[in-house]
Write a protein that holds these residues in place. Structure first.
Motif, mmCIF file in Angstrom:
data_model
loop_
_atom_site.group_PDB
_atom_site.id
_atom_site.type_symbol
_atom_site.label_atom_id
_atom_site.label_comp_id
_atom_site.label_asym_id
_atom_site.label_seq_id
_atom_site.Cartn_x
_atom_site.Cartn_y
_atom_site.Cartn_z
ATOM 1 N N THR A 1 7.367 -1.562 -1.172
ATOM 2 C CA THR A 1 7.918 -0.291 -0.480
ATOM 3 C C THR A 1 9.305 -1.112 -0.220
ATOM 4 O OG1 THR A 1 7.525 -0.863 1.714
ATOM 5 C CG2 THR A 1 6.241 0.729 0.292
ATOM 6 N N ASP B 1 2.364 -5.451 -5.934
ATOM 7 C CA ASP B 1 1.426 -4.059 -6.142
ATOM 8 C C ASP B 1 1.967 -3.178 -4.958
ATOM 9 O OD1 ASP B 1 -0.147 -5.185 -8.016
ATOM 10 O OD2 ASP B 1 -1.466 -5.970 -6.575
ATOM 11 N N ASP B 2 1.912 -3.637 -3.709
ATOM 12 C CA ASP B 2 2.165 -2.566 -2.678
ATOM 13 C C ASP B 2 3.706 -2.539 -2.342
ATOM 14 O OD1 ASP B 2 2.090 -4.815 -1.659
ATOM 15 O OD2 ASP B 2 0.773 -4.560 0.237
ATOM 16 N N THR C 1 1.133 -9.444 -3.156
ATOM 17 C CA THR C 1 1.062 -8.189 -1.984
ATOM 18 C C THR C 1 1.984 -8.646 -1.109
ATOM 19 O OG1 THR C 1 -0.328 -9.585 -0.647
ATOM 20 C CG2 THR C 1 -1.318 -8.078 -2.284
#
Ligand code: S5P
Length: 266
Positions: free
Chosen positions: A70, A67-68, A41
């Motif tokens: 950006t 996973d997250d 994460t």
């Protein structure tokens, strides 16, 4: 301590600007630790780098396991790493033909725009190094390749004759900063250093203060012994990011690695 004094022959034998940057940071922080920031994460990654940044000299990432992810969060994360003076090393283990490797430096993750170092296998031949270098050139940046000459995982297929070929080709290429060696087996490292000579770096995963077998075929050797056997950087993942107190663990690895360097040159 000045980097030239700390590193001796490794500094004077014609290392690349990137290697020199690493050696300067390592000397300033008295740490030959590259943090393998294998958390999935963005929050976990930010927390980790805040905690241990002062004790490590480089940051190794696996951008595709977050996973997250950006691009904005990643760019903030890289800025944090730069503030802490860390070279950013994307452990992508490229292995394709030159032109595709160049294209893979772009794409969603745009590795060429933020990485200083990447890993590659030489299984597809030496053009992969030119492809990766072209990737950095496409965005006006400089970077260095670490070629996998050995691996730490049991049963790997990087047999000594393959290692010899990788080292022979890599030594001649200006785009190759150095090699990944097996930190879990000091004798293998000594043999690798003999083949590599003094000019290029050897970075080693497979080190842990708790020597022995790790998860899923990983093997661990002692960090100080790895440095004494010729490693210039110990790559440490779970030994730090899974520790109860990551900062204390990072400091312990830093101390062991620095002691190794001082003894090696002493
Ligand atoms: O042979 C290798 C090469 C690499 S780059 N063995 C490895 O373990 N690595 C990487 O080092 C691996 O991808 C991981 O990020 C790190 C080791 O993590 P640890 O948790 O076992 O210390």
């Amino acid at each position: 301590m000045e980097a030239a004094e700390a590193w001796g022959l490794r500094w004077s034998a014609g290392a690349s600007p990137l290697a020199k940057r690493y050696m300067e940071v390592a000397a300033a922080k008295q740490s030959l630790v590259c943090l393998a920031a294998d958390r999935n994460t963005m929050a976990g990654l930010f927390e980790l780098i805040e905690e241990v940044g002062e004790h490590v000299a480089a940051l190794k990432t696996h951008v595709d396991l977050v996973d997250d992810w950006t691009s904005e969060a990643w760019s903030d994360f890289c800025s944090k790493a730069n503030e802490q003076n860390l070279l950013i090393f994307e452990d992508r283990k490229f292995a394709d033909i030159g032109a595709i490797s160049r294209a893979q430096m772009a794409g969603k993750y745009d590795i060429r725009s933020w990485s200083d170092l990447v890993t590659a296998h030489l299984i597809s031949g030496p053009d992969i190094v030119d492809g990766l270098q072209a990737g950095w050139q496409d965005v006006g940046r400089q970077g260095g390749v670490l070629l996998l000459a050995q691996m730490s995982s049991r049963g790997n297929l990087l047999v000594p004759s393959y290692t010899d070929e990788v080292v022979a080709k890599g030594r001649q290429h200006g785009g190759v900063v150095g090699f990944i060696g097996n930190g879990s087996r000091p004798q293998e490292l000594v043999a690798l250093r003999n083949k590599v000579g003094e000019e290029k770096m050897i970075w080693t995963p497979g080190v842990n203060l708790a020597v022995g077998d790790g998860a899923m075929g990983q093997r661990y050797g002692d960090p100080m012994e790895a440095v004494l056997s010729g490693s210039d950087c110990i790559i440490v993942g779970s030994g730090i990011h899974r520790a109860e107190q990551p900062a204390l663990a990072a400091k312990a690895y830093a101390d062991a690695s620095w002691k190794g360097l001082m003894q090696r040159n002493g």
